[in-house]
Design a protein around this motif. Structure first.
Motif, PDB file in Angstrom:
ATOM      1  N   UNK A 534      15.445 -59.019   5.312  1.00 61.45           N
ATOM      2  CA  UNK A 534      15.138 -58.212   4.125  1.00 61.45           C
ATOM      3  C   UNK A 534      14.632 -56.808   4.470  1.00 61.45           C
ATOM      4  N   UNK A 535      13.782 -56.641   5.505  1.00 59.02           N
ATOM      5  CA  UNK A 535      13.331 -55.276   5.821  1.00 59.02           C
ATOM      6  C   UNK A 535      14.465 -54.341   6.243  1.00 59.02           C
ATOM      7  N   UNK A 536      15.530 -54.886   6.797  1.00 61.86           N
ATOM      8  CA  UNK A 536      16.670 -54.045   7.202  1.00 61.86           C
ATOM      9  C   UNK A 536      17.334 -53.456   5.957  1.00 61.86           C
ATOM     10  N   UNK A 537      17.477 -54.279   4.915  1.00 60.74           N
ATOM     11  CA  UNK A 537      18.010 -53.749   3.659  1.00 60.74           C
ATOM     12  C   UNK A 537      17.111 -52.636   3.140  1.00 60.74           C
ATOM     13  N   UNK A 538      15.807 -52.847   3.193  1.00 58.63           N
ATOM     14  CA  UNK A 538      14.875 -51.832   2.705  1.00 58.63           C
ATOM     15  C   UNK A 538      15.041 -50.504   3.414  1.00 58.63           C
ATOM     16  N   UNK A 539      15.284 -50.545   4.738  1.00 65.23           N
ATOM     17  CA  UNK A 539      15.475 -49.299   5.493  1.00 65.23           C
ATOM     18  C   UNK A 539      16.725 -48.564   5.034  1.00 65.23           C
TER      19      UNK A 539
END
Length: 552
Positions: A534-539
């Motif tokens: 999920x944090x990769x999508x946020x980036x």
């Protein structure tokens, strides 16, 4: 944005067929181009063998012995893409280079070679298998045919699209050869030389659905994640598609390569077999999805009447089915569907799956395009698999996206798009349109979809549960996605052999008016979907969110 590939003038150094067996030219070409003599000898022998095969085929077809085919009257390229100064030197003093000629043509140049290399694809010299296929399809040109028939046919020493869009849209990108035919016309008391000429036709310009800003943001998110120890990201993919058309807006894969330089690094790239940089993971990496599949389990349960949004089950972290213990990630207590999606409760979905039945889980997964060809306009798509599930263990495994389930990131993103848009399963596509040299559109993509019959109550319940996933108690709560109004589902597919996981996060945004659907996967990581995918999508969304909101 700037083009991913364009045609630029190119020069090939060629040697007349009759001079190929001789030694003089090899020394000159080796000195001019820095190519070892042994390689030039190998090239010459390959050409001679190829032309001999053509000659024998013509003899067999015509019944004429010792025929001389047109390839024996030609000069054949022995070094491609020589520098312009080498071409100028040969042309300026042809008498100093007997048997050597310069062929002027075009080659691909890649101004954005690292942006989407797998999508653009490559071209290569026709290999024997490709030539056989061309012949089977009747698209070959051989010496027995008149020049006027060459057009878009292939000669044995031609290049052809071998991967990506180069292969998929070869028919549009490839132009038509021109020709000049000279012949004698016998008239009263005189003979006249007459020429008939047909100019060449350039290929079309092909425009893709990829958005440069989206693709660059996706690439950079994966690259940035690889440098963050807390994400333990080594390889994976991020796909973003338009929920209203199926257009692929970004398709990033990591690790990757640069089209403009990869030939010089071919051996180095090929050695990385575990991470496989040439694998286009969005379309070609089929993996178990983990709890992302719970979206399908929920839909199957609701549509089959096995549960309602108000149905509750009680989770004490562990439950026994047919004498075997199955576990959850926490002890969630008694909860209904929305909270079960929000907190990804395994126990809830075990019960839901057993109530709906294994065949229903399989059927609904396939209806949403999982484990099935998407029909995407990309060669060599991996299909994946949604297995049949009958035994209790098979049903429970499929309920939480484990076991023999295999899906590609594109399939998962496309499934989420169908959830977001009310049940329209689009055929995803990279092609937008093609225009000829006059700028006229000669082909354009029109969205294609099939409708999945769903009750609105099913969709509203599943969507609300997914909205909660990125909120305060959801499994993606630490990824800081609330500001992007994301609805999603985390997934962690365990790999028993290695003890590592495939970490997933998939969904759509913004939840009140969906415009994009996405899937991100981190392969073989120590983490989970909420913490490591999920944090990769946020980036990525940090870079493009304003543009997402401006989408129609």
């Amino acid at each position: 944005g700037t083009p991913l590939a364009r045609q630029v003038p190119a020069f090939d150094l060629a040697v007349s067929y009759d001079d190929l067996p001789k030694d003089e030219w090899k020394e000159q070409v080796s000195r001019l181009c820095g190519v070892p003599r042994e390689k030039l000898e190998e090239k010459a022998q390959r050409i001679i063998r190829r032309v001999e095969r053509i000659r024998r085929a013509v003899e067999k077809r015509t019944g004429i012995e010792r025929v001389r085919v047109v390839e024996q009257n030609q000069a054949h390229p022995v070094v491609r893409d020589v520098p312009p100064e080498v071409a100028a030197a040969v042309r300026a003093a042809p008498e100093a280079f007997p048997g050597i000629v310069i062929h002027e043509g075009a080659r691909r140049e890649y101004p954005n070679g690292a942006l989407a290399p797998h999508v653009v694809g490559g071209v290569n010299d026709l290999n024997p298998e490709q030539w056989k296929k061309v012949c089977r399809e009747g698209r070959q040109w051989t010496g027995g045919m008149p020049l006027s028939q060459i057009g878009a046919r292939y000669k044995m020493d031609d290049r052809i699209g071998s991967s990506g869009m180069e292969k998929e849209y070869e028919d549009l990108l490839r132009g038509r050869r021109g020709y000049v035919r000279n012949y004698l016309a016998f008239r009263l008391l005189k003979v006249e030389k007459v020429s008939r000429e047909a100019p060449p036709e350039p290929g079309c310009d092909v425009y893709l659905t990829l958005r440069e800003d989206f693709q660059r943001a996706a690439n950079e998110a994966l690259q940035r994640a690889s440098g963050m120890p807390q994400l333990d990201f080594d390889r994976g993919a991020l796909v973003i598609i338009d929920v209203k058309s199926g257009a692929v807006l970004a398709a990033a894969t990591f690790p990757s390569y640069d089209l403009s330089t990869y030939r010089e690094r071919l051996d180095e790239i090929a050695k990385d077999k575990e991470r496989a940089p040439f694998l286009f993971r969005p379309v070609q990496a089929a993996l178990p999805t983990g709890s992302v599949y719970k979206v399908i389990t929920a839909i199957a349960g609701l549509e089959e009447g096995a549960i309602t949004p108000a149905t509750t089950f009680t989770c004490h972290r562990r439950e026994v089915f047919e004498g075997r213990a199955f576990h959850c990630t926490g002890s969630h207590g008694t909860l209904a569907l929305l909270e079960a999606i929000e907190r990804s409760c395994n126990i809830y979905f075990y019960h839901t799956a057993l109530a709906a039945g294994g065949p229903a889980l399989t059927r609904w997964g396939r209806r949403f395009g999982l484990g099935m060809p998407t029909g995407v306009d990309f060669p060599f798509e991996t299909t994946g698999r949604v297995p049949e599930a009958h035994a209790t263990f098979q049903v429970i495994n499929l309920a939480i996206g484990q076991g023999k389930l295999l899906c590609t990131p594109l399939q998962v993103a496309n499934m989420m798009a169908a959830v977001a848009n009310g049940g329209r399963l689009y055929r995803p596509h990279f092609f937008h349109h093609a225009s000829n040299s006059e700028g006229e559109i000669v082909r354009e993509q029109r969205p294609q979809f099939k409708r999945i019959a769903l009750h609105e109550t099913t969709l509203s319940a599943v969507r609300e549960g997914m909205r909660l996933v990125a909120q305060k108690r959801g499994t993606a709560r630490h990824a800081d996605l609330e500001r992007f109004r994301v609805a999603g589902k985390t997934g962690t597919a365990e790999q028993e052999a290695s003890g590592l996981n495939h970490a997933w996060f998939a969904g759509y945004a913004p939840y009140e008016n969906p415009k994009i659907a996405f899937a991100v996967v981190s392969e073989s990581t120590t983490g989970h979907g909420g913490s490591h995918a999920a944090p990769i999508l946020g980036m990525a969304l940090e870079r493009i969110w304003d543009e997402v909101e401006r989408m129609q």
